[in-house]
Scaffold this motif. Structure first.
Motif, PDB file in Angstrom:
ATOM      1  N   PRO A   1       1.212  -1.009  -0.505  1.00 48.43           N
ATOM      2  CA  PRO A   1      -0.150  -0.224  -0.011  1.00 48.43           C
ATOM      3  C   PRO A   1       0.861   1.542  -0.243  1.00 48.43           C
ATOM      4  O   PRO A   1       0.430   2.547  -0.498  1.00 48.43           O
ATOM      5  CB  PRO A   1      -0.691   0.009   1.318  1.00 48.43           C
ATOM      6  CG  PRO A   1      -0.430  -1.792   1.439  1.00 48.43           C
ATOM      7  CD  PRO A   1       0.871  -2.412   0.613  1.00 48.43           C
ATOM      8  N   SER A   2       2.151   1.209   0.646  1.00 53.09           N
ATOM      9  CA  SER A   2       2.734   2.271   0.184  1.00 53.09           C
ATOM     10  C   SER A   2       3.505   3.079  -1.336  1.00 53.09           C
ATOM     11  O   SER A   2       4.173   3.852  -1.377  1.00 53.09           O
ATOM     12  CB  SER A   2       4.192   2.257   1.377  1.00 53.09           C
ATOM     13  OG  SER A   2       4.481   1.076   1.318  1.00 53.09           O
ATOM     14  N   ASP A   3       3.808   1.536  -1.783  1.00 59.10           N
ATOM     15  CA  ASP A   3       4.390   1.984  -3.419  1.00 59.10           C
ATOM     16  C   ASP A   3       3.416   3.235  -4.286  1.00 59.10           C
ATOM     17  O   ASP A   3       1.915   3.385  -3.852  1.00 59.10           O
ATOM     18  CB  ASP A   3       3.380   0.479  -3.554  1.00 59.10           C
ATOM     19  CG  ASP A   3       5.188  -0.149  -4.002  1.00 59.10           C
ATOM     20  OD1 ASP A   3       5.593  -0.072  -2.404  1.00 59.10           O
ATOM     21  OD2 ASP A   3       4.744  -1.729  -3.889  1.00 59.10           O
ATOM     22  N   GLU A   4       4.206   3.866  -5.360  1.00 58.88           N
ATOM     23  CA  GLU A   4       2.985   4.590  -6.098  1.00 58.88           C
ATOM     24  C   GLU A   4       2.782   4.396  -6.296  1.00 58.88           C
ATOM     25  O   GLU A   4       2.498   4.861  -7.623  1.00 58.88           O
ATOM     26  CB  GLU A   4       3.896   5.537  -6.282  1.00 58.88           C
ATOM     27  CG  GLU A   4       4.840   6.680  -5.332  1.00 58.88           C
ATOM     28  CD  GLU A   4       5.699   7.440  -5.782  1.00 58.88           C
ATOM     29  OE1 GLU A   4       6.178   7.826  -6.594  1.00 58.88           O
ATOM     30  OE2 GLU A   4       6.298   8.915  -4.956  1.00 58.88           O
ATOM     31  N   THR A   5       2.890   3.029  -7.037  1.00 60.66           N
ATOM     32  CA  THR A   5       2.166   1.657  -8.323  1.00 60.66           C
ATOM     33  C   THR A   5       0.893   0.939  -7.547  1.00 60.66           C
ATOM     34  O   THR A   5       1.364   0.551  -6.856  1.00 60.66           O
ATOM     35  CB  THR A   5       3.644   0.702  -9.150  1.00 60.66           C
ATOM     36  OG1 THR A   5       3.872  -0.020  -8.255  1.00 60.66           O
ATOM     37  CG2 THR A   5       4.283   1.981  -9.662  1.00 60.66           C
ATOM     38  N   TRP A   6       0.271   0.389  -8.632  1.00 60.32           N
ATOM     39  CA  TRP A   6      -0.562  -0.852  -8.035  1.00 60.32           C
ATOM     40  C   TRP A   6      -0.120  -1.776  -8.966  1.00 60.32           C
ATOM     41  O   TRP A   6       0.594  -2.117  -9.651  1.00 60.32           O
ATOM     42  CB  TRP A   6      -2.078  -0.338  -8.261  1.00 60.32           C
ATOM     43  CG  TRP A   6      -2.963   0.780  -7.822  1.00 60.32           C
ATOM     44  CD1 TRP A   6      -2.182   0.940  -6.676  1.00 60.32           C
ATOM     45  CD2 TRP A   6      -4.077   1.523  -8.017  1.00 60.32           C
ATOM     46  NE1 TRP A   6      -2.898   2.669  -6.012  1.00 60.32           N
ATOM     47  CE2 TRP A   6      -4.098   2.242  -7.293  1.00 60.32           C
ATOM     48  CE3 TRP A   6      -4.902   1.333  -9.364  1.00 60.32           C
ATOM     49  CZ2 TRP A   6      -5.444   2.784  -7.002  1.00 60.32           C
ATOM     50  CZ3 TRP A   6      -5.596   2.176  -9.631  1.00 60.32           C
ATOM     51  CH2 TRP A   6      -5.835   3.160  -8.270  1.00 60.32           C
ATOM     52  N   ARG A   7      -0.433  -2.990  -8.602  1.00 51.49           N
ATOM     53  CA  ARG A   7      -0.077  -4.619  -9.157  1.00 51.49           C
ATOM     54  C   ARG A   7      -1.403  -5.737  -9.070  1.00 51.49           C
ATOM     55  O   ARG A   7      -2.268  -5.245  -7.883  1.00 51.49           O
ATOM     56  CB  ARG A   7       1.232  -5.377  -7.949  1.00 51.49           C
ATOM     57  CG  ARG A   7       2.552  -4.387  -8.716  1.00 51.49           C
ATOM     58  CD  ARG A   7       3.192  -4.916  -7.433  1.00 51.49           C
ATOM     59  NE  ARG A   7       3.746  -6.706  -8.207  1.00 51.49           N
ATOM     60  CZ  ARG A   7       3.985  -7.782  -6.838  1.00 51.49           C
ATOM     61  NH1 ARG A   7       3.495  -7.290  -6.276  1.00 51.49           N
ATOM     62  NH2 ARG A   7       4.126  -8.902  -7.287  1.00 51.49           N
ATOM     63  N   ILE A   8      -2.059  -5.702 -10.070  1.00 55.43           N
ATOM     64  CA  ILE A   8      -2.556  -7.263  -9.960  1.00 55.43           C
ATOM     65  C   ILE A   8      -2.146  -7.934 -10.621  1.00 55.43           C
ATOM     66  O   ILE A   8      -1.124  -7.514 -11.650  1.00 55.43           O
ATOM     67  CB  ILE A   8      -4.543  -6.549 -10.356  1.00 55.43           C
ATOM     68  CG1 ILE A   8      -4.026  -5.635 -12.283  1.00 55.43           C
ATOM     69  CG2 ILE A   8      -4.681  -5.123 -10.010  1.00 55.43           C
ATOM     70  CD1 ILE A   8      -5.056  -5.385 -12.699  1.00 55.43           C
ATOM     71  N   THR A   9      -2.918  -8.946 -10.462  1.00 52.80           N
ATOM     72  CA  THR A   9      -2.339 -10.132 -11.366  1.00 52.80           C
ATOM     73  C   THR A   9      -4.154 -10.914 -11.428  1.00 52.80           C
ATOM     74  O   THR A   9      -4.987 -11.125 -10.964  1.00 52.80           O
ATOM     75  CB  THR A   9      -1.708 -11.640 -10.007  1.00 52.80           C
ATOM     76  OG1 THR A   9      -0.702 -10.637  -9.047  1.00 52.80           O
ATOM     77  CG2 THR A   9      -1.701 -12.620 -10.754  1.00 52.80           C
ATOM     78  N   ILE A  10      -3.771 -11.054 -13.184  1.00 59.31           N
ATOM     79  CA  ILE A  10      -4.877 -11.970 -13.393  1.00 59.31           C
ATOM     80  C   ILE A  10      -4.781 -13.769 -14.067  1.00 59.31           C
ATOM     81  O   ILE A  10      -3.450 -13.318 -14.226  1.00 59.31           O
ATOM     82  CB  ILE A  10      -4.945 -11.560 -14.956  1.00 59.31           C
ATOM     83  CG1 ILE A  10      -4.702  -9.619 -14.624  1.00 59.31           C
ATOM     84  CG2 ILE A  10      -5.926 -11.966 -15.645  1.00 59.31           C
ATOM     85  CD1 ILE A  10      -5.928  -8.938 -14.296  1.00 59.31           C
ATOM     86  N   LYS A  11      -5.203 -14.144 -13.581  1.00 62.27           N
ATOM     87  CA  LYS A  11      -4.773 -15.990 -13.815  1.00 62.27           C
ATOM     88  C   LYS A  11      -6.389 -16.276 -15.457  1.00 62.27           C
ATOM     89  O   LYS A  11      -7.556 -16.266 -15.155  1.00 62.27           O
ATOM     90  CB  LYS A  11      -5.542 -16.250 -12.924  1.00 62.27           C
ATOM     91  CG  LYS A  11      -5.463 -18.263 -12.659  1.00 62.27           C
ATOM     92  CD  LYS A  11      -5.166 -18.737 -11.686  1.00 62.27           C
ATOM     93  CE  LYS A  11      -5.228 -20.168 -11.945  1.00 62.27           C
ATOM     94  NZ  LYS A  11      -5.035 -20.894 -10.970  1.00 62.27           N
TER      95      LYS A  11
END
Length: 407
Positions: free
Chosen positions: A214-224
């Motif tokens: 949550p402290s990152d300036e980017t978001w990460r999502i994973t798609i399966k």
């Protein structure tokens, strides 16, 4: 709170209405989509509609809410409505759309029940509907305000900065804001919606957990990606319409339409022992929580991590999970794989078969967070309750229609 007259009418008619709710909700969606085809095309999940999952979830929620007006249970009402409100906010639902639902839902009730819908019955169920609707509208407006957006104005464009393969079927997208913009902060465990524009012109929406810090300036999502399959009952389950499209067509430099983060599976920072249990791609909200725990002042908090998967090769984020677990001094990682080809090559605390909470120590005061297929979560929830963990301290995330909380 229902009026006295309506409460007695609901008590008298709930068995009949409840017995026909599946037919009512099926008729409701048929009527609404015939009148407003853009809702099925661009807002509702077509896959859940075709499989009947959305109809079952709506019927369960309405029946449960009506029942809880007769025998009040504020905690259970809050659970049911909070989950719905977060999902609605992630879709950008507004108050005006409740009038559309009202029109077609009550037309469906009359179509199915006919002359049994007297003016008194219609008035009582109308009161139930608007009590539920206004409560949801208030909750959703509160979520919009907390996120700093106007009701329904949740969509933004982001850029894919990185595409990283996690397994043969799972890929992680790192998302960045467009120049001059910033991504909103999120609570560990929350998700965003992604609006995918499909070849037939539809915009279908799906939710994906934020699995980075949550402290990152980017978001990460994973798609399966999800292949077509045959269910235990012999029915055919279609391939994942949106996940497969995103997996196959989205690469570095592409832009995606996504929403502000929502979701009520939030890690509670109260210092209590934590159990994070996931199966398959359900590991993603747990990773967000683990990254938060690894970087927070509560790094000494005791954390039990449970993950179940088909095999080591199928386990998305396997190496990341191992690394972040090692960075939390009080954590223990337990894993189960249905298939282990070489038992001498696997790490400690890795077992063959399905996850079994009975094999683990569960500390007093534990808060448990679950994400994965519904049978997995139901099994673990029953096991945790049997081990003395109160239901109020067991939190979970369901992607797709939630037919569990209304039970």
């Amino acid at each position: 709170m229902l009026s006295t007259a309506s409460r007695e009418t609901i008590r008298a008619t709930l068995p009949v209405v409840g017995a026909h709710l599946d037919a009512i909700t099926t008729t409701f969606y048929r009527r609404m989509f015939a009148a407003r085809p853009e809702l099925e095309r661009d807002l509702f999940n077509r896959g859940n509609q075709h499989q009947g999952e959305q109809q079952k979830a709506l019927a369960g929620a309405v029946a449960a809410f009506a029942s809880l007006q007769l025998d009040p249970d504020p905690e259970r009402v809050a659970l049911i409505l909070s989950r719905i409100a977060h999902k609605h906010a992630s879709l950008g639902v507004t108050a005006e759309q409740y009038w559309i639902v009202h029109e077609h839902l009550f037309a469906a009730i009359v179509e199915i029940l006919g002359e049994a819908v007297t003016p008194e019955v219609a008035s009582a169920w109308d009161e139930v509907y608007w009590l539920m609707a206004h409560t949801l509208i208030d909750l959703e407006n509160g979520l919009y305000a907390r996120s700093g957006v106007q009701p329904g104005e949740v969509w933004r464009t982001v850029r894919v900065a990185r595409r990283e393969l996690q397994s043969a079927d799972a890929v992680t997208f790192t998302l960045t804001a467009l120049p001059g913009e910033e991504l909103p902060r999120f609570a560990p465990g929350q998700y965003i919606s992604v609006g995918a524009h499909l070849p037939d012109g539809a915009r279908q929406i799906r939710q994906y957990s934020l699995c980075g810090s949550p402290s990152d300036e980017t978001w990460r999502i994973t798609i399966k990606r999800v292949p077509a399959s045959i269910g235990p009952d012999g029915s055919t389950r279609p391939a994942g319409e949106v996940s497969n499209h995103l997996y196959n067509t989205v690469f570095e430099g592409d832009e995606l339409s996504v929403t502000t983060p929502f979701g009520d599976l939030e890690l509670i920072d109260d210092g209590s022992p934590v159990l994070l249990a996931s199966a398959g791609i359900g590991c993603t909200p747990m990773l967000g929580m683990l990254h938060h725990l690894a970087s927070s002042p509560e790094r000494e908090r005791e954390v039990a991590i449970v993950h179940a998967d088909r095999s080591l090769a199928d386990h998305a984020h396997r190496r990341e999970l191992e690394e972040v677990a090692r960075s939390i001094p009080g954590s223990t990682l337990h894993r189960w794989y249905e298939t282990i080809t070489d038992e001498h090559a696997v790490p400690a605390l890795v077992r063959a078969g399905r996850a079994d909470i009975a094999e683990l120590p569960v500390r007093e005061g534990t808060r448990a967070y679950l994400c994965g297929p519904l049978p997995f979560m139901m099994s673990l929830r029953e096991g945790l309750i049997a081990r003395g963990v109160p239901a109020s301290r067991i939190h979970y995330e369901v992607f797709g229609p939630d037919s569990w909380s209304a039970r």
